[in-house]
Design an enzyme around this catalytic site. Structure first.
Site, short mmCIF file in Angstrom:
data_model
loop_
_atom_site.label_atom_id
_atom_site.label_comp_id
_atom_site.label_asym_id
_atom_site.label_seq_id
_atom_site.Cartn_x
_atom_site.Cartn_y
_atom_site.Cartn_z
N HIS A 1 -1.02 -6.57 -5.13
CA HIS A 1 -1.15 -8.15 -4.55
C HIS A 1 -0.44 -9.00 -5.25
O HIS A 1 -0.59 -8.89 -6.58
CB HIS A 1 -2.44 -8.28 -4.26
CG HIS A 1 -2.67 -9.83 -3.69
ND1 HIS A 1 -3.17 -10.74 -4.72
CD2 HIS A 1 -2.67 -10.39 -2.95
CE1 HIS A 1 -3.24 -11.81 -4.38
NE2 HIS A 1 -3.07 -11.92 -3.14
N HIS B 1 0.79 -1.29 0.13
CA HIS B 1 -0.01 -0.02 -0.05
C HIS B 1 0.88 1.26 -0.06
O HIS B 1 1.49 1.70 1.15
CB HIS B 1 -0.72 -0.05 1.17
CG HIS B 1 -2.02 -0.90 1.33
ND1 HIS B 1 -2.99 -0.90 0.39
CD2 HIS B 1 -2.05 -2.32 2.11
CE1 HIS B 1 -3.78 -2.19 0.59
NE2 HIS B 1 -3.43 -2.67 1.55
N ASN C 1 0.35 -13.40 -4.84
CA ASN C 1 0.41 -14.52 -4.09
C ASN C 1 0.70 -15.72 -4.79
O ASN C 1 0.35 -16.11 -6.01
CB ASN C 1 -0.68 -14.98 -3.35
CG ASN C 1 -0.84 -16.19 -2.62
OD1 ASN C 1 -1.45 -17.30 -3.29
ND2 ASN C 1 -0.31 -16.35 -1.46
N VAL C 2 1.90 -16.82 -4.41
CA VAL C 2 2.09 -18.01 -5.05
C VAL C 2 2.06 -19.10 -4.11
O VAL C 2 2.68 -18.69 -2.90
CB VAL C 2 3.28 -17.90 -5.97
CG1 VAL C 2 3.26 -17.22 -7.16
CG2 VAL C 2 4.65 -17.08 -4.86
N ARG C 3 1.48 -19.98 -4.14
CA ARG C 3 1.38 -21.14 -3.11
C ARG C 3 1.06 -22.62 -3.68
O ARG C 3 1.01 -22.97 -4.91
CB ARG C 3 0.13 -20.74 -2.29
CG ARG C 3 -1.22 -20.84 -2.97
CD ARG C 3 -2.26 -20.26 -2.26
NE ARG C 3 -3.61 -20.29 -2.94
CZ ARG C 3 -3.71 -19.26 -4.04
NH1 ARG C 3 -2.99 -18.33 -4.10
NH2 ARG C 3 -4.92 -19.41 -4.69
N GLY D 1 -6.40 -21.36 11.92
CA GLY D 1 -5.65 -21.21 13.21
C GLY D 1 -4.12 -20.40 12.59
O GLY D 1 -3.58 -20.33 13.53
N GLY D 2 -4.23 -19.65 11.75
CA GLY D 2 -3.01 -18.82 11.21
C GLY D 2 -2.71 -17.70 12.12
O GLY D 2 -3.44 -17.53 12.95
N ARG D 3 -1.60 -17.34 12.01
CA ARG D 3 -1.32 -16.04 12.67
C ARG D 3 -2.03 -14.79 12.02
O ARG D 3 -1.74 -14.36 11.04
CB ARG D 3 0.25 -15.98 12.64
CG ARG D 3 0.85 -14.75 13.36
CD ARG D 3 2.54 -14.62 13.23
NE ARG D 3 2.86 -13.74 14.19
CZ ARG D 3 3.37 -12.27 14.16
NH1 ARG D 3 3.16 -12.16 12.60
NH2 ARG D 3 3.86 -11.68 14.86
#
Length: 298
Positions: free
Chosen positions: A104, A94, A106-108, A256-258
Site C-alpha cells: 500500500h 494484491h 498513499n500521498v496526499r 461521499g466519495g466514489r
C-alpha cells in the site's frame, strides 16, 4: 499555495507508477475517470487477473467539499465545518502468489479554508508492506528504501515515521500488526510548504524502488493449496483493518466519495476462520512469531 503544482505532481506520479506496474505485470490497467457530485473527481486505474497482480488499483483523486467530515478532523477539531480540498494518489496491490507481499502507498494534501482566515494545509502519506510468508531480506530492502528516501529531511524522520506506521497499521481487536510496516505520516506542515511537499514527493517516488524488487524475487516461487489458503486467511486481516480503522477509507465514505474507487483496496478473494492458529514450527507460525512483531529492520 498553487494547487496546480500539486495536481501536476500527483497525476504524473499515478502515470509513472502505472507504467512501471504494467511493464512488470505484462497486462494493461483499466482507466476509469469519475466525477463527484459534491465537487471534484478522479481517475481510477485498475488491474484484475493480471500475470502477477490478482487485483491492483492506483487512484488519483481531487475532491472538494463544504464541511470537513469527522475522520479528517478527529485530531484537529478546530477545523470542523471548514470548506476543504483534498488531492492525492492512493494504491493497493494484491499479487496472486502467496510469496509476494501485498503493498500500500498513499500521498496526499489537504487544504481547509474559512472566510477571513488563512488556509490551513497539511500533507500525509506513507507506504507499508504485508507479506504472507516473510523473507528478512525483502523486509530489510523495503525499509532501507524508505529510510533512504527520507534521509535528506533529517536522520530522525525515518525512525519517527517508522514507529508511527507500526502504531497506525495495528489491529487493536486482534492485538497484532497488519504487516511489517514501513513509514506513515499525517498532519505534516512543519518546515514550510516546500519542505513538506518535497518530503511527500520523496515518499511517492520511492515506492516502486521499494516494492518491485521484492516482487521480482518472489513472483515465480512455486506454491500450492496450503500457501494459497493461508494467504486468503491473512487477507482477512487486511480487510478488517481497512474497513474498521483506516482513516482514508473512512474519509472517502464519509465525504461521499466514489465507493468503487475507495473499496478497490480490498482483495478479490478472502477467507475467515474461527479461532484458528498456525501450527508451531511452520512457516505460517514464523510469520506471526518473527515478522508480525515490530522491530528495527535497518
Amino acid at each position: 499555495m498553487d494547487t496546480q503544482i500539486l495536481k501536476t505532481y500527483f497525476t504524473g506520479l499515478q502515470n509513472r507508477i502505472v507504467s512501471e506496474l504494467e511493464a512488470f505485470d505484462g497486462q494493461p490497467f483499466r482507466s476509469d475517470s469519475w466525477d463527484r457530485p459534491e465537487g471534484g473527481g478522479g481517475i481510477s486505474r485498475l488491474i484484475e487477473a493480471g500475470n502477477c497482480f490478482e487485483r491492483g488499483g492506483v487512484n488519483f483523486s481531487h475532491v472538494t467539499g463544504q464541511s470537513l467530515p469527522a475522520s479528517a478532523t478527529a485530531h484537529r477539531p478546530e477545523l470542523a465545518g471548514r470548506a476543504w480540498e483534498a488531492m492525492g494518489v492512493s494504491l493497493v496491490l494484491h499479487p496472486e502468489n502467496p510469496y509476494c507481499p501485498t503493498a500500500h502507498m498513499n500521498v496526499r494534501c489537504f487544504v481547509a479554508t474559512k472566510a477571513g482566515q488563512a488556509p490551513v494545509w497539511w500533507f500525509g502519506g506513507g507506504m507499508d508492506m504485508t507479506p504472507y510468508y516473510g523473507v528478512e531480506a525483502d523486509v530489510r530492502h523495503f525499509h532501507a528504501t524508505c529510510r533512504d528516501a527520507l534521509a535528506p529531511f533529517g536522520a530522525e524522520v525515518y525512525p519517527k515515521y517508522k514507529k508511527w506506521c507500526d502504531e497506525y497499521f495495528f489491529l487493536k481487536h486482534r492485538n497484532e500488526p497488519r504487516g511489517v510496516g514501513g513509514i506513515f505520516f499525517d498532519d505534516l506542515d512543519e518546515g514550510g510548504f516546500e519542505r513538506c511537499f518535497a518530503l511527500t514527493q520523496a515518499v511517492g517516488d520511492a515506492f516502486t524502488q521499494a516494492y518491485l524488487p521484492v516482487l521480482a524475487r518472489r513472483r515465480d516461487v512455486p506454491y500450492g493449496e496450503r500457501e494459497r489458503d493461508f494467504q486468503l486467511y491473512r487477507r482477512g486481516r487486511y480487510v478488517e483493518f481497512n474497513l474498521v480503522f483506516d482513516r482514508g477509507t473512512l474519509f472517502g465514505l464519509q465525504s461521499g466519495g466514489r465507493t468503487e474507487s475507495i473499496l478497490m483496496s480490498l482483495p478479490p478473494v478472502v477467507k475467515w476462520r474461527y479461532d484458528w492458529h498456525p501450527e508451531a514450527g511452520t512457516p505460517e507460525a514464523e510469520l506471526h512469531e518473527v515478522f508480525l512483531s515490530p522491530r528495527d529492520w535497518c
